[in-house]
Motif scaffolding. Sequence first.
Motif, PDB file in Angstrom:
ATOM      1  N   THR A 106       0.785  40.480  30.071  1.00 19.84           N
ATOM      2  CA  THR A 106       1.785  39.748  30.844  1.00 19.84           C
ATOM      3  C   THR A 106       2.613  38.858  29.930  1.00 19.84           C
ATOM      4  O   THR A 106       3.846  38.787  30.050  1.00 19.84           O
ATOM      5  CB  THR A 106       1.103  38.900  31.925  1.00 19.84           C
ATOM      6  OG1 THR A 106       0.445  39.764  32.863  1.00 19.84           O
ATOM      7  CG2 THR A 106       2.109  38.044  32.679  1.00 19.84           C
ATOM      8  N   SER A 155       0.159  32.965  39.263  1.00 18.17           N
ATOM      9  CA  SER A 155       0.386  34.300  39.828  1.00 18.17           C
ATOM     10  C   SER A 155       0.753  34.244  41.304  1.00 18.17           C
ATOM     11  O   SER A 155       1.802  34.751  41.719  1.00 18.17           O
ATOM     12  CB  SER A 155      -0.869  35.163  39.637  1.00 18.17           C
ATOM     13  OG  SER A 155      -1.206  35.279  38.271  1.00 18.17           O
ATOM     14  N   GLU A 159       4.852  33.184  40.187  1.00 20.64           N
ATOM     15  CA  GLU A 159       5.268  34.575  39.930  1.00 20.64           C
ATOM     16  C   GLU A 159       5.616  35.288  41.224  1.00 20.64           C
ATOM     17  O   GLU A 159       6.533  36.122  41.251  1.00 20.64           O
ATOM     18  CB  GLU A 159       4.168  35.325  39.176  1.00 20.64           C
ATOM     19  CG  GLU A 159       4.039  34.876  37.731  1.00 20.64           C
ATOM     20  CD  GLU A 159       3.109  35.756  36.910  1.00 20.64           C
ATOM     21  OE1 GLU A 159       3.565  36.280  35.883  1.00 20.64           O
ATOM     22  OE2 GLU A 159       1.925  35.892  37.284  1.00 20.64           O
ATOM     23  N   HIS A 195       2.601  41.822  37.303  1.00 19.32           N
ATOM     24  CA  HIS A 195       1.946  40.549  37.001  1.00 19.32           C
ATOM     25  C   HIS A 195       1.253  39.988  38.244  1.00 19.32           C
ATOM     26  O   HIS A 195       0.130  39.488  38.176  1.00 19.32           O
ATOM     27  CB  HIS A 195       2.971  39.522  36.496  1.00 19.32           C
ATOM     28  CG  HIS A 195       3.722  39.959  35.288  1.00 19.32           C
ATOM     29  ND1 HIS A 195       4.789  39.239  34.766  1.00 19.32           N
ATOM     30  CD2 HIS A 195       3.570  41.042  34.467  1.00 19.32           C
ATOM     31  CE1 HIS A 195       5.252  39.864  33.693  1.00 19.32           C
ATOM     32  NE2 HIS A 195       4.535  40.962  33.501  1.00 19.32           N
ATOM     33  N   GLY A 199      -2.747  39.171  39.018  1.00 19.02           N
ATOM     34  CA  GLY A 199      -3.247  37.898  39.525  1.00 19.02           C
ATOM     35  C   GLY A 199      -3.969  38.037  40.849  1.00 19.02           C
ATOM     36  O   GLY A 199      -5.009  37.397  41.075  1.00 19.02           O
TER      37      GLY A 199
END
Length: 335
Positions: A106, A155, A159, A195, A199
């Motif tokens: 990542t 995450s 993200e 990603h 997570g």
Amino acid sequence: MTTVQDFAEQLLCGQTLQDKLTKPTALDYQSQTRGIALPNLPSRPSHLKFSHERLPFPKNFADERARAQALHFFANHELLAIELMALCLLKFPDVPVSFQRGLVHTITEEQEHLRLYLERLQELGGEVGEVPVNGFFWDCLSDMNDPMDFVVGMSMTFEQANLDHCLHYGKLFGDVGDTRTVDILDQVYKDEIRHLRHGLRWFRKWKTPEEADFFVHEKSLILPMSVMRAKGLTFDRQGRERAGFGTDYINQLEVYSLSKGRPSNVYAFTPNVELDHANQQPKKIALLMERALAPLMMVFCKKDDIVLSEALPAEQLLALKAVNYPLPQQVENWE
């Protein structure tokens, strides 16, 4: 061969952008390096150090300089993500190697995003460091106590929100014909789904299995963090589905409302107010009215407001949102 901790230390403590952008050729995940004193702030070149000065996010995307400034904001977010991921690797060297490998992968993609943003902002006439940058992500996550804190904050929250940001700003850049930046945002979007999938996998592995994803996500965040920061101005259901989220989680997140800082107006429907003040027994019909009609106070609410009411089902809230109704936070009692 470089150890994963040496690589992380370079990212966190490096003084130049090149230190932050250098990708590893091969990493040793087995050998542990000496422990280092973790810094209170990441090392950065002087023109990218955190500032208390706040520059409004640009709105006139027809102006190249404004678009360059927007990309400067995006680049800082990528740099913060790299630094926080490095901090996670240094803070928790005993996490499973498979988690470390996924996180390093990542990081290398975040480095590519950072490089693309920096190149593009310079093509648009901007200069690296001309916009003051903040450390909000760092302030929220650097005190993480365990890898679960990192996964929830980075995450599941930041993200995940980036899915929405990429689509929202991709449209704005596309509306002014900036296809080069649209292509970059499209690449970031596709990478961000992977990603988030990484997570989410570890979030589910480390949480109590019987507890629902949304319940754990919400209870694990402390203000100023909240699940409101896991979504943006556009809501991308498809990207979340591709990342592995279930329908219940996505529905709950889409209709969730909580102020990010603006003081909320609070609305309550109290048909017994006169009797309450007179210390008289409330009428039964009024009690029934209060329960049934309290949600009508939503008519007066704006975004970030609060209505005292039993929570409406997600399906009803989604129907209201579909017609651009501003959804307030619903609180069932004063406590």
